[in-house]
Design an enzyme around this catalytic site. Sequence first.
Site, PDB file in Angstrom:
ATOM      1  N   HIS A 189      52.510  99.688  45.561  1.00  0.00           N
ATOM      2  CA  HIS A 189      53.606  99.557  46.078  1.00  0.00           C
ATOM      3  C   HIS A 189      54.505 100.155  45.464  1.00  0.00           C
ATOM      4  O   HIS A 189      55.088 100.992  46.881  1.00  0.00           O
ATOM      5  CB  HIS A 189      54.501  97.959  46.529  1.00  0.00           C
ATOM      6  CG  HIS A 189      53.168  96.528  46.969  1.00  0.00           C
ATOM      7  ND1 HIS A 189      53.201  96.188  46.398  1.00  0.00           N
ATOM      8  CD2 HIS A 189      52.523  97.110  48.498  1.00  0.00           C
ATOM      9  CE1 HIS A 189      52.625  94.993  47.086  1.00  0.00           C
ATOM     10  NE2 HIS A 189      52.435  96.014  48.523  1.00  0.00           N
TER      11      HIS A 189
ATOM     12  N   LYS B 202      53.927  82.211  54.406  1.00  0.00           N
ATOM     13  CA  LYS B 202      52.178  82.597  53.038  1.00  0.00           C
ATOM     14  C   LYS B 202      52.249  81.539  51.618  1.00  0.00           C
ATOM     15  O   LYS B 202      52.084  82.209  51.225  1.00  0.00           O
ATOM     16  CB  LYS B 202      52.502  84.076  53.019  1.00  0.00           C
ATOM     17  CG  LYS B 202      51.774  84.761  53.926  1.00  0.00           C
ATOM     18  CD  LYS B 202      51.913  86.730  53.316  1.00  0.00           C
ATOM     19  CE  LYS B 202      51.710  86.908  54.770  1.00  0.00           C
ATOM     20  NZ  LYS B 202      51.578  88.405  54.565  1.00  0.00           N
TER      21      LYS B 202
ATOM     22  N   ARG C  60      45.125 100.113  52.506  1.00  0.00           N
ATOM     23  CA  ARG C  60      44.237 100.724  50.799  1.00  0.00           C
ATOM     24  C   ARG C  60      42.793 101.080  51.972  1.00  0.00           C
ATOM     25  O   ARG C  60      42.360 101.409  51.027  1.00  0.00           O
ATOM     26  CB  ARG C  60      45.189  99.256  50.313  1.00  0.00           C
ATOM     27  CG  ARG C  60      45.654  99.026  49.684  1.00  0.00           C
ATOM     28  CD  ARG C  60      45.630  97.839  49.265  1.00  0.00           C
ATOM     29  NE  ARG C  60      44.634  96.566  49.252  1.00  0.00           N
ATOM     30  CZ  ARG C  60      45.586  95.918  50.723  1.00  0.00           C
ATOM     31  NH1 ARG C  60      46.845  95.764  50.611  1.00  0.00           N
ATOM     32  NH2 ARG C  60      45.217  94.742  50.765  1.00  0.00           N
TER      33      ARG C  60
ATOM     34  N   SER D 106      48.469  92.730  46.345  1.00  0.00           N
ATOM     35  CA  SER D 106      49.102  91.705  46.256  1.00  0.00           C
ATOM     36  C   SER D 106      48.003  90.099  45.732  1.00  0.00           C
ATOM     37  O   SER D 106      48.211  89.801  44.885  1.00  0.00           O
ATOM     38  CB  SER D 106      50.534  91.230  47.081  1.00  0.00           C
ATOM     39  OG  SER D 106      51.000  92.369  46.633  1.00  0.00           O
TER      40      SER D 106
END
Length: 160
Positions: free
Chosen positions: A18, A42, A91, A129
Site C-alpha cells: 500500500h 469486515k 496484486r 492485508s
Amino acid sequence: MAAGALYPGTFDPFTNGHEEIARRISRTFGRVVVAVAASSKKQPVFNLEKRISLIKTVLNDVSDLEVIGYEGLTVEVARQHDTGIIVRGLRAVSDFEYEFQLATMNRHLESAVETVFMTPTEKFAFVSSTLVREIAAMGGDVAKFVHPQVDVELKKHFSK
C-alpha cells in the site's frame, strides 16, 4: 474534476505494498487523498481512527497528501475531494474481475471519475492485508511486510 487521485481501501493493516503504491500515486498524480473505508462489515483489526493514524505516520514525508476516513460511495468521496481519478491496486489476476466490476459501476455512477489500476513491484505482489493479519494473529513475524510502527501496533493488538 481537478487534478489529484483518490486511493481508497480498508487498509487493515496498511502494508508496504500500500505504501509503495501511495508514494507512486504521489509522484504520478501529485495530490493524493488516501481514503480509509470504515468497513464495519469486515470487522477490521484496527478501528478507523487507528488506521488513519498509522497511515499518516507511514506517509508523513509525502507532500500534498491527505488521509481521511469515509463511509458510503467511493465516487462520492472522489467528488467531495475534487479528485478525478480513483487508484486501485491489483496484486494478481484474481483481483481483476472484482476491481473491473467496481470500476465499471463507478463509471456509471460518476462518469467524470476515472479508475486507474496500479500493480505493486514484484517484492510486494504477494502481500495482502488479509495474509499479514493472519500471520500476525498466529504470532508470526510480519516486520518485512509493514512499516515498523504498524508492526508494533499489530504485536500490541494480538498480544491481548
